[in-house]
Design a protein around this motif. Sequence first.
Motif, PDB file in Angstrom:
ATOM      1  N   HIS A 219       0.814  -1.210   0.000  1.00  0.00           N
ATOM      2  CA  HIS A 219       0.000   0.000   0.000  1.00  0.00           C
ATOM      3  C   HIS A 219       0.851   1.265   0.000  1.00  0.00           C
ATOM      4  CE1 HIS A 219       0.464   0.366   4.479  1.00  0.00           C
ATOM      5  NE2 HIS A 219       0.222   1.631   4.247  1.00  0.00           N
ATOM      6  N   GLN A 220       0.225   2.365  -0.417  1.00  0.00           N
ATOM      7  CA  GLN A 220       0.843   3.687  -0.434  1.00  0.00           C
ATOM      8  C   GLN A 220       2.073   3.724  -1.345  1.00  0.00           C
ATOM      9  OE1 GLN A 220      -0.865   6.031   1.695  1.00  0.00           O
ATOM     10  NE2 GLN A 220       0.093   7.473   0.305  1.00  0.00           N
ATOM     11  N   ASN A 221       1.852   3.308  -2.597  1.00  0.00           N
ATOM     12  CA  ASN A 221       2.849   3.459  -3.651  1.00  0.00           C
ATOM     13  C   ASN A 221       2.179   4.098  -4.853  1.00  0.00           C
ATOM     14  OD1 ASN A 221       5.641   2.223  -2.996  1.00  0.00           O
ATOM     15  ND2 ASN A 221       4.229   0.695  -2.169  1.00  0.00           N
ATOM     16  N   SER A 243      -3.864  -1.125  -0.948  1.00  0.00           N
ATOM     17  CA  SER A 243      -4.597   0.135  -0.932  1.00  0.00           C
ATOM     18  C   SER A 243      -3.722   1.329  -1.282  1.00  0.00           C
ATOM     19  CB  SER A 243      -5.220   0.351   0.447  1.00  0.00           C
ATOM     20  OG  SER A 243      -4.214   0.491   1.437  1.00  0.00           O
ATOM     21  N   ASN A 244      -4.392   2.437  -1.623  1.00  0.00           N
ATOM     22  CA  ASN A 244      -3.721   3.715  -1.895  1.00  0.00           C
ATOM     23  C   ASN A 244      -2.674   3.598  -2.992  1.00  0.00           C
ATOM     24  OD1 ASN A 244      -4.605   3.878   1.206  1.00  0.00           O
ATOM     25  ND2 ASN A 244      -4.569   5.936   0.351  1.00  0.00           N
ATOM     26  N   LEU A 266      -8.183  -3.202  -0.289  1.00  0.00           N
ATOM     27  CA  LEU A 266      -7.991  -2.859  -1.705  1.00  0.00           C
ATOM     28  C   LEU A 266      -8.510  -1.450  -1.976  1.00  0.00           C
ATOM     29  CD1 LEU A 266      -9.268  -6.191  -3.352  1.00  0.00           C
ATOM     30  CD2 LEU A 266      -6.958  -5.631  -2.601  1.00  0.00           C
ATOM     31  N   ASN A 267      -8.728  -0.697  -0.915  1.00  0.00           N
ATOM     32  CA  ASN A 267      -9.361   0.610  -1.031  1.00  0.00           C
ATOM     33  C   ASN A 267      -8.467   1.662  -1.676  1.00  0.00           C
ATOM     34  OD1 ASN A 267      -8.204   0.142   1.846  1.00  0.00           O
ATOM     35  ND2 ASN A 267      -8.139   2.357   1.613  1.00  0.00           N
ATOM     36  N   THR A 268      -9.110   2.726  -2.143  1.00  0.00           N
ATOM     37  CA  THR A 268      -8.442   3.905  -2.701  1.00  0.00           C
ATOM     38  C   THR A 268      -7.569   3.528  -3.887  1.00  0.00           C
ATOM     39  OG1 THR A 268      -8.381   4.672  -0.391  1.00  0.00           O
ATOM     40  CG2 THR A 268      -7.328   6.065  -2.027  1.00  0.00           C
ATOM     41  N   PHE A 289     -11.561  -8.195   8.302  1.00  0.00           N
ATOM     42  CA  PHE A 289     -11.465  -6.764   8.017  1.00  0.00           C
ATOM     43  C   PHE A 289     -11.376  -6.558   6.505  1.00  0.00           C
ATOM     44  CE2 PHE A 289      -9.235  -7.726  12.015  1.00  0.00           C
ATOM     45  CZ  PHE A 289     -10.110  -7.094  12.900  1.00  0.00           C
ATOM     46  N   LEU A 290     -12.357  -5.839   5.946  1.00  0.00           N
ATOM     47  CA  LEU A 290     -12.449  -5.655   4.498  1.00  0.00           C
ATOM     48  C   LEU A 290     -12.632  -4.180   4.178  1.00  0.00           C
ATOM     49  CD1 LEU A 290     -12.763  -6.757   1.588  1.00  0.00           C
ATOM     50  CD2 LEU A 290     -15.217  -6.986   2.068  1.00  0.00           C
ATOM     51  N   ARG A 291     -11.729  -3.648   3.344  1.00  0.00           N
ATOM     52  CA  ARG A 291     -11.836  -2.262   2.886  1.00  0.00           C
ATOM     53  C   ARG A 291     -11.816  -2.228   1.361  1.00  0.00           C
ATOM     54  NH1 ARG A 291      -7.331   0.904   6.583  1.00  0.00           N
ATOM     55  NH2 ARG A 291      -8.311   0.610   8.633  1.00  0.00           N
TER      56      ARG A 291
END
Length: 597
Positions: A219-221, A243-244, A266-268, A289-291
Amino acid sequence: MGSSSYLVSRALWVYVMLVSVSAAESRILLDKEECHLDDLKGLKDFKASIKSDTSGRLETWTGERCCIWDGVSCDNKTGRVNKLYLPGFITSGDAPDQTYMEGWLSPSITLMVSLEVIDLSALSHLTGQIPPQIGFHLPKLRELTLFGNRLSGSLPESIGKLSNLEGLYLHENSFSRSLPSSLGSLKSLRRLYLHTNQFSGAIPESITNLTNMLSLDLHQNSLTGNIPADIGNLQFLEELDLSNNSLSGTIPSSICKLTFISTMYLNTNNLEGEIPFPTIAGQMSALKFLRLQNNRLSGRLPSAFGFLTSLQRVSLSNNQLEGPIPYSLGTLRSLSELYLDGNNFSEWLLGLPSLSQIYLAGCGIRGEIPDYLQKASSSLQVLDLSENHLTGEIPTWFGNLTQIWSLNLSRNSLTSTIPKTITNLGSLTVLDIHSNKLTGTINEVFHIQSRFEGSLTYIDLSDNRFTSGIEQIGRGSQTGIQYLNLSHNHFNGRIPTLIGKLKSVDSLDLSYNELSSQLPISLANAHSLERLKLQKNQITGNIPNQFLNLRRLKELDVSDNLLVGRIPLGKPLSDFPRSTYSGNKGLCGKPLDPCMS
């Protein structure tokens, strides 16, 4: 004599052998303490590249007996360095301590060919790159931990040669460029953390070869392209966080094969299409936990969602989902938080007795608030039904929501009055019912029997049709209010003098009402005020000189009233623009025109 001589000779031979073995072992121990020349150079070059070390550990690196240096461990048999352990977080007494190293990562660490563990994490100021040939020189490496630094450059292709690598922790750095396809050769890898970097390009398909993986966090890449189609091959995966990023395409159907998945974010991203899971009972049964929020997912929520029996927190906010909310959600007894706002759902969900937080803002929901939400009354802490098309009244059974601390019914078409039972909401901190068609009195709001003094801090009743109850401000137990908005209603009469008891209020908006009489001097006691809006009323008299005590005031609007006299001279009143006081024909003084003598 012959026999006796033989025994003596035999004993002497055994003694000589024991001495020889002991001497050999002593030489090995001596050799180990003195450090292999390649290891010694690798360590000394590393030290030389560090300008400062607040932990003081590198100060012990003197002489040639490297195996006794802080942060260095050696193999008992070969004497070669097998562990370099210098994390930024160290234990000092009973408490952890953050230390720093400033410098760069020397490529000479690859001279220590027996290394199994490298931990240079959270040193904060460590720069440089991962040595390009690392995979050819460190065949025994099991763990590479470099997170929390300022490392940059690309992830070298040779990293795929580290066949024994089980943990790769490179997160929170400045690595960039694309991920090498050689990552798929790390068959022993169990945890891969590359998040919070600047990696770009696609996730290599080869990553689905890592069938022993337990945690994958990217995430965050700035990753693009699709989620690998065979992501389901990671059969033991427990945590997946992509995510992100800027991933596109659909969620692969193979994701249903992740039997042990517990956390999936898998959000954003820019994901499209329908949610493909689950399809049958038993799939993804460990998912807690699911996003999936902030994507472009469409279609209906699968009716089989109820098969995800371990779900505790779900966020599907801000997608393009539509249709009914499946009844099967009502079977999820562990579900405590549900975020569905920003979609186009058309029907209510069944009561979920385990839910503690419900977010259904902006879902296009119509009709009255259904009675079956009472089933969640014993556990509900947050209820957000704002920005829908709700009609009818606020139910009296809302008084049973004794655990609720945030209630948001704003931007609907609710009618009638505030039920008297609202005084039972002893845990309430946030009450937002603005922009409805509510009428009558607001008395009950200021008489809520809070469990803790001053717990109700945010009240927004603006843009309704309330007519009375403003006189209760300061009379009840709610004196810890920080935000109070009663604007755009039909309140008349005077501003209550007890309003000065709101010592914590920083934003007060009574604008666009029919308030008359004079400004109460007691309002100057609200020393925390930063925002005061009283425009569009019928307030008369002077502005009290005591208002100069409102030192924190940053925004003031008393325009379009019937105020007269001189504006008190001094900060903060003199510093506001003319528009603050406009529409009061009897006012004068800075910043308006001077008063006539």
